[in-house]
Write a protein that holds these residues in place. Structure first.
Motif, PDB file in Angstrom:
ATOM      1  N   VAL A 114       0.873  -1.171   0.000  1.00 35.08           N
ATOM      2  CA  VAL A 114       0.000   0.000   0.000  1.00 35.08           C
ATOM      3  C   VAL A 114       0.908   1.217   0.000  1.00 35.08           C
ATOM      4  CG1 VAL A 114      -1.724   1.331   1.284  1.00 35.08           C
ATOM      5  CG2 VAL A 114      -1.804  -1.177   1.309  1.00 35.08           C
ATOM      6  N   ALA A 115       0.574   2.198  -0.831  1.00 36.77           N
ATOM      7  CA  ALA A 115       1.325   3.456  -0.841  1.00 36.77           C
ATOM      8  C   ALA A 115       0.343   4.610  -0.737  1.00 36.77           C
ATOM      9  CB  ALA A 115       2.140   3.588  -2.126  1.00 36.77           C
ATOM     10  N   MET A 116       0.712   5.597   0.055  1.00 38.22           N
ATOM     11  CA  MET A 116      -0.077   6.826   0.104  1.00 38.22           C
ATOM     12  C   MET A 116       0.889   7.989  -0.103  1.00 38.22           C
ATOM     13  SD  MET A 116      -2.766   8.463   2.796  1.00 38.22           S
ATOM     14  CE  MET A 116      -3.943   7.170   2.585  1.00 38.22           C
ATOM     15  N   PRO A 117       0.808   8.595  -1.302  1.00 37.29           N
ATOM     16  CA  PRO A 117       1.667   9.749  -1.568  1.00 37.29           C
ATOM     17  C   PRO A 117       1.321  10.927  -0.668  1.00 37.29           C
ATOM     18  CG  PRO A 117       0.782   8.852  -3.609  1.00 37.29           C
ATOM     19  CD  PRO A 117       0.035   8.212  -2.471  1.00 37.29           C
ATOM     20  N   CYS A 118       2.279  11.813  -0.542  1.00 40.71           N
ATOM     21  CA  CYS A 118       2.076  13.099   0.123  1.00 40.71           C
ATOM     22  C   CYS A 118       2.788  14.126  -0.750  1.00 40.71           C
ATOM     23  CB  CYS A 118       2.649  13.090   1.536  1.00 40.71           C
ATOM     24  SG  CYS A 118       2.359  14.643   2.405  1.00 40.71           S
ATOM     25  N   VAL A 119       2.024  14.725  -1.644  1.00 44.22           N
ATOM     26  CA  VAL A 119       2.564  15.716  -2.579  1.00 44.22           C
ATOM     27  C   VAL A 119       1.621  16.901  -2.630  1.00 44.22           C
ATOM     28  CG1 VAL A 119       3.726  13.989  -4.016  1.00 44.22           C
ATOM     29  CG2 VAL A 119       1.413  14.691  -4.584  1.00 44.22           C
ATOM     30  N   ASN A 120       2.171  18.076  -2.915  1.00 46.46           N
ATOM     31  CA  ASN A 120       1.281  19.218  -3.077  1.00 46.46           C
ATOM     32  C   ASN A 120       0.792  19.283  -4.523  1.00 46.46           C
ATOM     33  OD1 ASN A 120       3.118  20.839  -4.669  1.00 46.46           O
ATOM     34  ND2 ASN A 120       4.174  21.406  -2.778  1.00 46.46           N
ATOM     35  N   SER A 121      -0.152  20.172  -4.765  1.00 47.33           N
ATOM     36  CA  SER A 121      -0.788  20.232  -6.082  1.00 47.33           C
ATOM     37  C   SER A 121       0.181  20.626  -7.190  1.00 47.33           C
ATOM     38  CB  SER A 121      -1.983  21.182  -6.052  1.00 47.33           C
ATOM     39  OG  SER A 121      -1.583  22.476  -5.648  1.00 47.33           O
ATOM     40  N   ALA A 122       1.239  21.354  -6.858  1.00 49.28           N
ATOM     41  CA  ALA A 122       2.225  21.712  -7.887  1.00 49.28           C
ATOM     42  C   ALA A 122       2.975  20.464  -8.355  1.00 49.28           C
ATOM     43  CB  ALA A 122       3.195  22.762  -7.356  1.00 49.28           C
ATOM     44  N   TYR A 123       3.406  19.634  -7.418  1.00 51.11           N
ATOM     45  CA  TYR A 123       4.055  18.383  -7.792  1.00 51.11           C
ATOM     46  C   TYR A 123       3.084  17.465  -8.529  1.00 51.11           C
ATOM     47  CZ  TYR A 123       8.316  19.031  -4.977  1.00 51.11           C
ATOM     48  OH  TYR A 123       9.509  19.472  -4.468  1.00 51.11           O
ATOM     49  N   ALA A 124       1.846  17.416  -8.063  1.00 49.88           N
ATOM     50  CA  ALA A 124       0.856  16.516  -8.656  1.00 49.88           C
ATOM     51  C   ALA A 124       0.578  16.851 -10.119  1.00 49.88           C
ATOM     52  CB  ALA A 124      -0.438  16.563  -7.852  1.00 49.88           C
ATOM     53  N   ARG A 125       0.784  18.103 -10.507  1.00 49.22           N
ATOM     54  CA  ARG A 125       0.546  18.491 -11.901  1.00 49.22           C
ATOM     55  C   ARG A 125       1.693  18.085 -12.836  1.00 49.22           C
ATOM     56  NH1 ARG A 125      -2.355  22.613  -9.448  1.00 49.22           N
ATOM     57  NH2 ARG A 125      -0.740  24.185  -9.290  1.00 49.22           N
ATOM     58  N   HIS A 126       2.803  17.671 -12.276  1.00 44.40           N
ATOM     59  CA  HIS A 126       3.929  17.222 -13.104  1.00 44.40           C
ATOM     60  C   HIS A 126       3.535  15.907 -13.770  1.00 44.40           C
ATOM     61  CE1 HIS A 126       7.926  15.919 -14.268  1.00 44.40           C
ATOM     62  NE2 HIS A 126       8.389  17.122 -13.927  1.00 44.40           N
ATOM     63  N   ARG A 127       3.699  15.825 -15.075  1.00 40.50           N
ATOM     64  CA  ARG A 127       3.263  14.623 -15.813  1.00 40.50           C
ATOM     65  C   ARG A 127       3.899  13.335 -15.316  1.00 40.50           C
ATOM     66  NH1 ARG A 127       3.636  15.990 -22.094  1.00 40.50           N
ATOM     67  NH2 ARG A 127       5.556  14.921 -21.623  1.00 40.50           N
ATOM     68  N   ALA A 128       5.130  13.411 -14.871  1.00 40.33           N
ATOM     69  CA  ALA A 128       5.800  12.193 -14.414  1.00 40.33           C
ATOM     70  C   ALA A 128       5.084  11.576 -13.216  1.00 40.33           C
ATOM     71  CB  ALA A 128       7.257  12.484 -14.061  1.00 40.33           C
ATOM     72  N   PHE A 129       4.516  12.408 -12.355  1.00 36.21           N
ATOM     73  CA  PHE A 129       3.871  11.875 -11.156  1.00 36.21           C
ATOM     74  C   PHE A 129       2.664  11.006 -11.515  1.00 36.21           C
ATOM     75  CE2 PHE A 129       0.989  12.076  -7.502  1.00 36.21           C
ATOM     76  CZ  PHE A 129       1.814  11.494  -6.560  1.00 36.21           C
TER      77      PHE A 129
END
Length: 177
Positions: A114-129
């Protein structure tokens, strides 16, 4: 007793890891804590307390070849919080940190993850994510991201109600043997 490997990266929710360990133990898990090097530095002042709490050494580095493993074998793994760097490294198979390396190998060993990311919306908009989250899901990892999981907040914004640890622990319960 079921052994849970709790793996965490350097994101603010890792600062609450002791309470997460206690909640997992209350659910019947023997918890082993692994951290990225940055997360280990953040928690270093309390590392001895975390080791007493789990009854196992806290690991942030690979063991030497031929060295005895200091943890019992994992039955289930929770990688949370998983940062932008950890998620992308894991999906690409870049295993420069112990926790990412273990998580990558666990896929091949068939250990429930199980994985739960913790990223902000700026990181989340990066296509690689987005590609990395999709790749991990295709490899069988339960990634709690999006509706019903972690939803990104604005950069620098604190999440009302905190990190959804209970969702992560519920997902572990669902996958644990």
């Amino acid at each position: 007793m079921t052994t849970l490997y709790l793996l965490g990266s350097a994101a603010p929710p890792v600062l609450d890891i002791a309470s997460v360990i206690e909640r997992a133990q209350a659910r019947g898990y023997d918890v082993c804590l692994g951290l990225t090097p940055s997360a280990a530095r953040w928690l270093e002042p309390g590392a001895a307390g975390l080791e007493r709490l789990t009854g196992h050494p806290v690991r942030s580095g690979y063991k030497a070849p031929g060295a005895r493993d200091v943890w019992p074998p994992a039955d289930v793994v929770l990688f949370a919080p998983a940062t932008f760097n950890s998620v992308n490294s894991w999906a690409l198979g870049l295993t420069s940190s112990f926790v990412v390396g273990f998580a990558a190998e666990a896929i091949g060993k068939g250990i429930p993850l199980v994985a739960m990311p913790c990223v902000n919306s700026a990181y989340a908009r990066h296509r690689a994510f987005g590609r990395s989250v999709a790749e991990l899901r295709e490899m069988g990892v339960t990634v709690l991201y999006g509706p019903g999981g972690f939803e990104p907040n604005l950069p620098g914004e604190r999440r009302p109600g905190g990190f959804p640890w209970e969702l992560a622990l519920d997902a572990v319960d669902a996958l644990a043997p």
